[in-house]
Design an enzyme around this catalytic site. Structure first.
Site, PDB file in Angstrom:
ATOM      1  N   ASP A 169      49.192 -14.311 -22.546  1.00 40.84           N
ATOM      2  CA  ASP A 169      48.380 -13.264 -21.934  1.00 40.84           C
ATOM      3  C   ASP A 169      46.952 -13.793 -21.949  1.00 40.84           C
ATOM      4  OD1 ASP A 169      46.526 -10.908 -21.909  1.00 40.84           O
ATOM      5  OD2 ASP A 169      48.415  -9.807 -21.759  1.00 40.84           O
ATOM      6  N   SER A 170      46.213 -13.640 -20.866  1.00 34.28           N
ATOM      7  CA  SER A 170      44.891 -14.275 -20.798  1.00 34.28           C
ATOM      8  C   SER A 170      43.930 -13.751 -21.859  1.00 34.28           C
ATOM      9  CB  SER A 170      44.283 -14.092 -19.405  1.00 34.28           C
ATOM     10  OG  SER A 170      43.905 -12.758 -19.178  1.00 34.28           O
ATOM     11  N   SER A 171      44.209 -12.591 -22.424  1.00 34.73           N
ATOM     12  CA  SER A 171      43.361 -12.081 -23.505  1.00 34.73           C
ATOM     13  C   SER A 171      43.455 -12.967 -24.743  1.00 34.73           C
ATOM     14  CB  SER A 171      43.768 -10.647 -23.866  1.00 34.73           C
ATOM     15  OG  SER A 171      43.584  -9.787 -22.767  1.00 34.73           O
ATOM     16  N   THR A 195      44.342 -12.288 -15.257  1.00 31.87           N
ATOM     17  CA  THR A 195      43.072 -11.965 -14.610  1.00 31.87           C
ATOM     18  C   THR A 195      41.959 -11.604 -15.587  1.00 31.87           C
ATOM     19  OG1 THR A 195      43.744  -9.645 -14.340  1.00 31.87           O
ATOM     20  CG2 THR A 195      44.237 -11.157 -12.532  1.00 31.87           C
ATOM     21  N   ASP A 196      42.301 -11.156 -16.796  1.00 29.13           N
ATOM     22  CA  ASP A 196      41.266 -10.632 -17.695  1.00 29.13           C
ATOM     23  C   ASP A 196      40.215 -11.673 -18.056  1.00 29.13           C
ATOM     24  OD1 ASP A 196      42.429  -8.175 -17.636  1.00 29.13           O
ATOM     25  OD2 ASP A 196      43.389  -8.315 -19.600  1.00 29.13           O
TER      26      ASP A 196
END
Length: 637
Positions: free
Chosen positions: A145-147, A177-178
């Site tokens: 997850d980009s987070s 996208t984050d």
């Protein structure tokens, strides 16, 4: 009185600078071009009952290769326990079922998997431009997850690109996208002397959903990365291609999730894909591509707000903090009635902390028009112009990691435009297209006056003129064309750029000039040839060396064919040809079509001179890391 320097210009340069075009008598000598290669297939069609349904490969450029690095993100997520989560190995399996993203019949009938791995390779249907994109997917494990993205992950992405750089025409990075804007900004600085497109994309809705934005985003990113030489780290989303270090995420609930507030898109994908070539950033260097993975983590973002205490600022600026992006009001303003606050900022900059002043506004730039902005400059802050906070933070991390630079050099680097991350005030130095007297004459004869039509005339006329100038080695004419705003990377009707022509003719100084003004060594003409291929064919050794130094390389298909060419050269005792191919990166141990190497062919015909020469070439190449310094003396037949 006419400028005396005008008389020293070449005839073409004078024509481009003169307000009138004098028609001369036609010459009976027409310009000639090198022998054209007949179109051929790079891959043999596999045996099958019917080939009528397969479109013929009209030229070697019918296929381009793109590496897709799947780091994770929403685009490939599936639902587990009522929440979205990354799923290993699910993306490739799903893409195979989508005809818009994989042409299974073409792959089968052309023997695609005889050359590439079945597990991770797919091919797009034929595009409007009669090209195909063959793409391989490198999936990270675990998917992120980009987070959860860190600077170590940025380094891993960069190293994977560097490792595969010569095997692909472009790269697509699937990313959540984050934090995509942070990754795009960081990679733009880490990738030094970039000559190929790197496109980040993702989606707001998983590609498996019936209604999603993932398919369009992936398809657009693949088409751009495979068909256009845009030497930038970019972000493609919602039919727009943006410079990676200019974007920020502005909407969590819309397909139009990203904005580039201070720079127009590099490209738009609507009915046609339109590239804004005037905006594309180009490396003006002859240095080879490399990735700098060293990043300084002691950086941070601090946002001003009314009533912020000096204690808060002081605590934030304590060691080991080395660089800070200060997000200020409006055009870079801070309270000038807070000496306690300004004192803490001054103490930090005096102690060696680099502080960049960036505006909190989505659009606009930092200026010193107000007294509240000047106080920050007096405190030692560096104006960040119109950089996004993501770009400023990434740039700080990149610059501070350069241990060989002293503090003043690092500050100067932060104020420079390194990758197009900030706008530069040209102070009226930009030349208006209508100021070109050459364009004026053409425009007058066609009754044209508006800017768009002037640009259309320029874009239609200048590529063949630039190629003509390159043919005769006329740097002055190219300079005149450059001043009109001409893109020296555009090709003629055959897709041949001025660099192709200069490489053919062996004009070393002109090749240096073109490379210093943004020309790309990766451009392919309609026959699939790059400038390096042309320089090798016409035996221009110094040009080959310079192109290789800049990062030019043969394609995988060309390297596979090299064995047969080397065997032919060995059989005919062509020492010069063997040296040129070796300089260009060919593996002298590569087997020809009959399984023999060049040295085996030379031994078979009893040519000891060629055998000794090949041994010397391989020895020198091994010692010098691929650079050969001596010159071969071709022997007679």
């Amino acid at each position: 009185m006419a400028d005396s320097s005008f008389d020293n210009l070449t005839s073409l340069a004078r024509a481009l600078s003169h307000p009138k075009l004098e028609l001369s008598e036609p010459s009976d000598v027409s310009p000639t071009r090198g022998a054209q290669l007949q179109p051929c297939r790079r891959r043999k069609l596999s045996s099958c009952t019917s080939l009528e349904s397969v479109e013929p490969l009209t030229s070697p450029t019918a296929e381009a290769r793109v590496l897709v690095i799947n780091t994770g993100g929403t685009i490939g997520m599936t639902i587990h326990d009522n929440v979205l989560a990354p799923t290993a190995n699910a993306l490739v399996k799903s893409l195979r079922k989508l005809p818009i993203l994989h042409d299974a019949m073409y792959a089968q009938q052309t023997g695609l998997y005889d050359y590439y791995s079945y597990e991770n390779t797919l091919v797009l249907p034929l595009s409007k431009d009669k090209k195909r994109i063959v793409y391989s997917i490198l999936e990270y494990s675990p998917l992120l997850d980009s987070s959860n993205m860190t600077t170590d992950d940025w380094g891993r992405i960069g190293k994977d690109i560097e490792k595969n750089y010569e095997n692909y025409d472009g790269f697509v990075i699937l990313h959540g996208t984050d934090t995509m804007a942070y990754t795009a900004s960081a990679l733009s600085f880490m990738c030094e002397h970039l000559g190929k497109p790197i496109v980040l994309t993702g989606s707001q809705v998983p590609i498996f959903e019936m209604r999603n934005d993932g398919r369009g985003n992936l398809l657009g990113a693949l088409l751009i990365a495979g068909q256009f030489v845009i030497p930038e780290v970019c972000l493609y989303f919602y039919n727009k291609l943006h410079r990676g270090n200019r974007v920020t995420k502005v909407d969590a609930g819309s397909f139009n999730a990203f904005s580039s507030p201070n720079l127009a898109p590099l490209a738009t994908a609507e009915v046609d894909i339109k590239i804004n070539w005037d905006t594309v950033w180009r490396p003006n260097t002859t240095a080879k591509f490399q990735v700098s993975t060293e990043l300084n983590r002691n950086v941070g973002l601090l946002r001003l707000f009314p009533g912020i205490t000096s204690a808060t600022v002081k605590a934030f600026l304590q060691p080991p903090m080395m660089g800070v992006v200060l997000e200020t009001y409006g055009s870079g303003n801070a309270p000038d009635n807070r000496p306690d606050l300004l004192q803490e900022l001054k103490k930090a900059t005096d102690s060696g902390v680099i502080i960049i002043n960036c505006t909190q506004c989505l659009r606009g730039t930092v200026s010193t028009s107000y007294a509240t902005g000047m106080v920050l400059m007096d405190a030692g802050l560096i104006a960040g112009g119109d950089m996004t906070p993501e770009a400023a933070l990434s740039k700080l991390s990149y610059v501070l990691a350069k241990d060989k630079l002293d503090l003043d050099a690092k500050k100067k680097l932060m104020g420079r435009n390194l990758r197009g991350e900030m706008s530069v005030d040209l102070a009226g130095a930009k030349l208006c297209l209508s100021d070109s007297r050459f364009i004026q004459v053409i425009a007058k004869s066609l009754s044209v006056s508006c800017k768009e039509e002037l640009e259309a005339i320029r874009d239609a006329l200048t590529p063949p003129l630039a190629c003509a100038a390159a043919k005769i080695g006329d740097i002055e004419a190219l300079q005149a064309l450059k001043e009109m705003g001409t893109n020296l990377c555009l090709g003629d009707y055959d897709g041949r750029t001025p660099l192709h022509i200069a490489a053919c003719e062996g004009h070393l100084k002109l090749v240096e000039y073109l490379l210093g003004h943004g020309a790309t060594v990766y451009a392919k003409d309609r026959y699939g040839d790059t400038p390096l291929c042309n320089a090798v064919r016409f035996r221009h050794k110094e040009v080959v060396k310079l192109l290789r130094q800049t990062g030019a390389h043969f394609s995988r298909e060309k390297l596979e064919e090299a064995g047969t060419e080397l065997c032919s050269l060995a059989a005919t005792r062509d020492l010069e040809g063997l040296e040129i191919w070796s300089l260009a990166g060919a593996d002298l141990r590569k087997q020809g079509y009959d399984g023999q190497t060049a040295i085996q062919v030379a031994q078979a015909v009893g040519n000891k001179e060629v055998v000794a020469f090949l041994v010397q070439l391989m020895s020198n190449k091994s010692k010098s890391g691929g650079v050969i310094e001596f010159t071969a003396t071709p022997s007679g037949p």
